[in-house]
Motif scaffolding. Structure first.
Motif, PDB file in Angstrom:
ATOM      1  N   TYR A 121       0.891  -1.736  -0.189  1.00 13.16           N
ATOM      2  CA  TYR A 121       0.050  -0.113  -0.088  1.00 13.16           C
ATOM      3  C   TYR A 121       0.939   1.073  -0.250  1.00 13.16           C
ATOM      4  O   TYR A 121       0.454   2.415  -0.681  1.00 13.16           O
ATOM      5  CB  TYR A 121      -0.827  -0.106   1.170  1.00 13.16           C
ATOM      6  N   LEU A 122       1.718   1.005   0.628  1.00 12.71           N
ATOM      7  CA  LEU A 122       3.241   2.361   0.446  1.00 12.71           C
ATOM      8  C   LEU A 122       3.631   2.893  -1.638  1.00 12.71           C
ATOM      9  O   LEU A 122       4.457   3.149  -1.780  1.00 12.71           O
ATOM     10  CB  LEU A 122       3.745   2.213   1.168  1.00 12.71           C
ATOM     11  N   GLU A 129       5.711   0.406  -1.796  1.00 12.44           N
ATOM     12  CA  GLU A 129       7.129  -0.810  -2.286  1.00 12.44           C
ATOM     13  C   GLU A 129       7.389  -1.914  -3.220  1.00 12.44           C
ATOM     14  O   GLU A 129       6.204  -2.623  -2.645  1.00 12.44           O
ATOM     15  CB  GLU A 129       7.378  -0.553  -0.934  1.00 12.44           C
TER      16      GLU A 129
END
Length: 260
Positions: free
Chosen positions: A207-208, A210
Motif C-alpha cells: 500500500y506504500l 514498495e
C-alpha cells in the motif's frame, strides 16, 4: 443505501485520504457537498473512533491512527504465497515455464514457492533457493522500484560477482538496467547467472508502493529463448498487478523514485 451513514463516512474518509494536504472544516463541507451539520456529526464519530484526527495548529483534519492500524494489521495478516497462487497457476497454464514467487532478503531474492514447468524432465530448485539481485530478473524487478537514494546506498558496498559472460559486473551498468526495467514494467535475466537459464519477473507492491514480492517465469533457454519469454511479459505483469490490487497495493510514481 447511498444515503446511509456508512456511505457518508466512507466518502468523508476518502476525501481526507486523497487530499494532498490536511483539509479544514470549510474545505470538507465545500468538497464533499454535504451540509455543515452532517460533516460535524461525521467528524465527531470519526474522531471518537480515531479514524480522523484534528491538527490544532492548522485547524485541519487528517487520517487518524486507527486507519493505519487497520492497514498494518491487514498487511501483516496475509500470506503472499496464498494470495498469489491463483495467478501463478494461471501463468503455469498459459506458458511452459517454471513459475515462482520471491521476496527480498537483504541483497538476495528468496523464492517461496515454485510450480515446475509442464515439460520439466528433472527436479528444479526448491522453495528456499536464493539468487543475488544483480544477475536475476527478480532482483532487478525488486530493486528497480526502490527510490534512487536507497538503491545507491544498498549498492555502495555491493560485490558484483561474475557468473557468466553476460553478468552485469558494475553499479552504473546495473542502475542503467534498472531504468530499463522501470520503463518496461518487468525485468529480464538472459543467462546472467547460468548459461542455460533465462527468466522474466514483475513486481508486486504494497500500500506504500514498495516492491514486496515478484512473480517470475524462468526456462531452459534451449526450450524457450528470451525472445519468446519477452512475449509472455504482458500476462506476467497483468498477474502481478492483480496480486498488487488484492493486497491493497499501488504502483509507485517513477518521477518520485528518481527524485528521492
Amino acid at each position: 443505501m447511498q444515503s446511509s451513514i456508512v456511505a457518508k463516512l466512507l466518502k468523508l474518509l476518502t476525501i481526507i485520504s486523497e487530499s494532498q494536504k490536511p483539509m479544514t472544516f470549510s474545505e470538507l463541507v465545500n468538497f464533499s457537498g454535504m451540509n455543515k451539520s452532517t460533516i460535524h456529526r461525521l467528524l465527531g464519530i470519526c474522531s471518537e473512533e480515531q479514524l480522523v484526527q484534528y491538527d490544532k495548529s492548522r485547524k485541519a483534519y487528517l487520517l487518524g491512527p486507527k486507519v493505519f492500524d487497520l492497514v498494518r494489521n491487514a498487511y501483516s495478516g496475509y500470506d503472499i504465497q496464498a494470495v498469489a497462487l491463483d495467478e501463478m497457476l494461471r501463468l503455469h497454464s498459459l506458458f511452459d515455464g517454471n513459475v515462482t514467487i520471491g521476496i527480498p532478503s537483504g541483497l538476495e531474492v528468496v523464492y517461496l514457492r515454485i510450480i515446475e514447468a509442464k515439460s520439466a524432465t528433472s527436479p528444479t530448485q526448491k522453495p528456499g533457493m536464493r539468487e543475488p539481485i544483480h544477475c536475476s530478473a527478480s532482483g532487478k524487478a525488486l530493486f528497480a522500484f526502490m527510490p534512487n537514494k536507497i538503491i545507491d546506498a544498498k549498492l555502495a558496498e555491493y560485490g558484483f560477482e561474475r557468473y557468466t559472460e553476460r553478468t552485469i559486473t558494475d553499479a552504473e551498468t546495473f542502475k542503467s538496467e534498472l531504468e530499463t526495467v522501470r520503463e518496461a514494467g518487468f525485468a529480464q535475466n538472459d543467462r546472467e547467472e547460468y548459461d542455460y537459464f533465462g527468466g522474466i519477473s514483475a513486481p508486486i507492491f504494497n500500500y506504500l508502493g514498495e516492491p514486496i514480492a515478484v512473480l517470475n517465469i524462468w526456462c531452459v533457454q534451449a526450450q524457450h529463448p528470451m525472445s519468446e519469454m519477452v512475449g509472455w511479459a504482458d500476462e506476467l505483469m497483468a498477474s502481478a498487478n492483480r496480486v498488487t490490487k488484492l493486497v491493497g497495493g499501488v504502483r509507485p510514481d517513477l518521477a518520485t523514485l528518481r527524485s528521492t
